[in-house]
Design an enzyme around this catalytic site. Sequence first.
Site, PDB file in Angstrom:
ATOM      1  N   HIS A 180       0.840  -1.197   0.000  1.00 34.22           N
ATOM      2  CA  HIS A 180       0.000   0.000   0.000  1.00 34.22           C
ATOM      3  C   HIS A 180       0.876   1.248   0.000  1.00 34.22           C
ATOM      4  O   HIS A 180       1.899   1.306   0.684  1.00 34.22           O
ATOM      5  CB  HIS A 180      -0.908   0.031   1.229  1.00 34.22           C
TER       6      HIS A 180
ATOM      7  N   THR B 297      11.609  -9.387   5.262  1.00 35.93           N
ATOM      8  CA  THR B 297      11.545  -8.040   4.702  1.00 35.93           C
ATOM      9  C   THR B 297      12.711  -7.724   3.783  1.00 35.93           C
ATOM     10  O   THR B 297      12.703  -6.704   3.110  1.00 35.93           O
ATOM     11  CB  THR B 297      11.518  -6.998   5.838  1.00 35.93           C
ATOM     12  N   LYS B 298      13.754  -8.597   3.777  1.00 38.81           N
ATOM     13  CA  LYS B 298      14.937  -8.368   2.960  1.00 38.81           C
ATOM     14  C   LYS B 298      15.287  -9.635   2.195  1.00 38.81           C
ATOM     15  O   LYS B 298      14.847 -10.727   2.541  1.00 38.81           O
ATOM     16  CB  LYS B 298      16.128  -7.947   3.834  1.00 38.81           C
TER      17      LYS B 298
END
Length: 555
Positions: free
Chosen positions: A115, A167-168
């Site tokens: 988003h 997240t990585k």
Amino acid sequence: MDRNQAKHREIDYMPWITKAEIEIHEQEQIQQRLAETYSCSFGKNCFVSPQAIFFPDAFQMGDRSYIAGGAIVRNTSLSMGADCSINSYAVVTGKVSMGDGVRIASHASIYGFNHGYETTHQPIFKQPCTSKGIHIGDDVWIGANVVILDGVRIGSHSIIAAGAIVTKDVPDYSIVGGNPAKVIRSRLNNEAPLNSDKQPIEKKLQNFGNKVKEQLDPLLRHYLVSTPNETFFQDRPGFKRTARAYCDAVEIAALFNVLPPGWTKEELIVKLQSFQDSSTGLLPDPWSPPDATLYEPHLLSDHLSRYHLLAVGYALEVLGASLLHPIHVVENMSTEQLYTKLESLPWDNNAWSCGDWIDSYATGLYLNLKHFESKKRPDDLFGWLQTHVSRTSGLWGLPTDAETWLQPVNGFYRLTRATYAQFDIPLPYPDKTIDTVLAHSRDQQFFRFDHLNACNVLDVVHPLWLCLKQTDYRKEEIKEWAKRHLEKVLDFWVDERGFSFQLVQQESTGLQGTEMWLSIIFLLADVCGISQHVGYRPKGVHRIEAPLSLSSIQS
């Protein structure tokens, strides 16, 4: 509940159990209905539970892969390789690609979008979404309750521990866990003995290039025919004679800066020049001449007469020579005639043939400019191309129901090879092109390793290679695709015979297959940044240099 109902429930939520004929028939019907509703393709022995929530935008599933009951696959551009699984109550949404052997446990969530929240002056739900995409390599185990966020690349042979929030990017052979996920250890630490005999890809390329060089003479002699009257090349022993066979032999030898055996340079030049019709400048094949009742040379109607502008024209350049005559039919075609022809081409169902026509026409322009002091530039052609390219796909032409993106992607290679690549012009929409070509590269109808042919792989790797000259978009994903194919293609070399056009049909090796796959191997390696280890460089049709910059041509 009767026994059949209970068994059906087991299959929906444990698709790995043996399936009876009735369930196999049901699956065929389910997949057919899905393909009619969505842009879908399915490999062999796939399973999509009717209890799954399935609303994809675009979807490809490899052989023996499955989606269990309760899984949610929605608003996604998803490609699954072979032997992949999405288990019960997992969620996959956004742009996601998987290699082979990816196993996703229950309740995992893979979100290939995000988003927008750049401004505080507008509610988050009203701000536009973004999608970088998630790429998952081969042989990856994703545990229960894992969350993977947009933009992440999961390296091959990795394990994502249950409950991890990723997240990585995750390196190959890693075990990661935690929130946010971190590398716990490498799986390679305890496996040195198991992998100690596996050569790095750079070493494999070097050994391969040396092997080709050592076997070059006996290989080319295998396709050389000597009779009391003449000496000639055949694509395969006993195969019908072609003009192209001479050109492929010249280009294979030129990889190592030598001549094919049995010929002098002067003899080859005279032979290749003899194929040209002086009145049109075209090169009809003397062993497969065009139908005289249908032949319209002023419109380049005969495929072989056109293609030999590439094959013969470039082979002569490799030999330091050129055609004897300009390509008159190209030189004399007006802009109005060109546009009329371009508009009449079958862009909606046969974009490959459209690209083929443009490839030949643009090569005719190039040969006239390069060797015959022509003043006719390709500006009108580029003008038409720039105004007819799709801004959403980055390609020309439309996909078809039967072949999806095959025609536009293969046509894109032929079209851009002779225009944007040949005249050193930037592509219009390289990022969009990459999205479309990578989606096509996951289509198991064409990219199962038991089904690969030289055209389909070349027509993916060259566009991706060309796009990477302008952008780094999805570069790591492209490199992984290239490396995976490179590792497997090298194994199909047949000693002193080369490659078959259809890769696995090793009994059908030929000059065309050998020349194309050797060029493909270089391009795959170049995409990975390791082409210096191959020991050769493509010449002729598949050379990677732009031979004539449009900016250097006076108006």
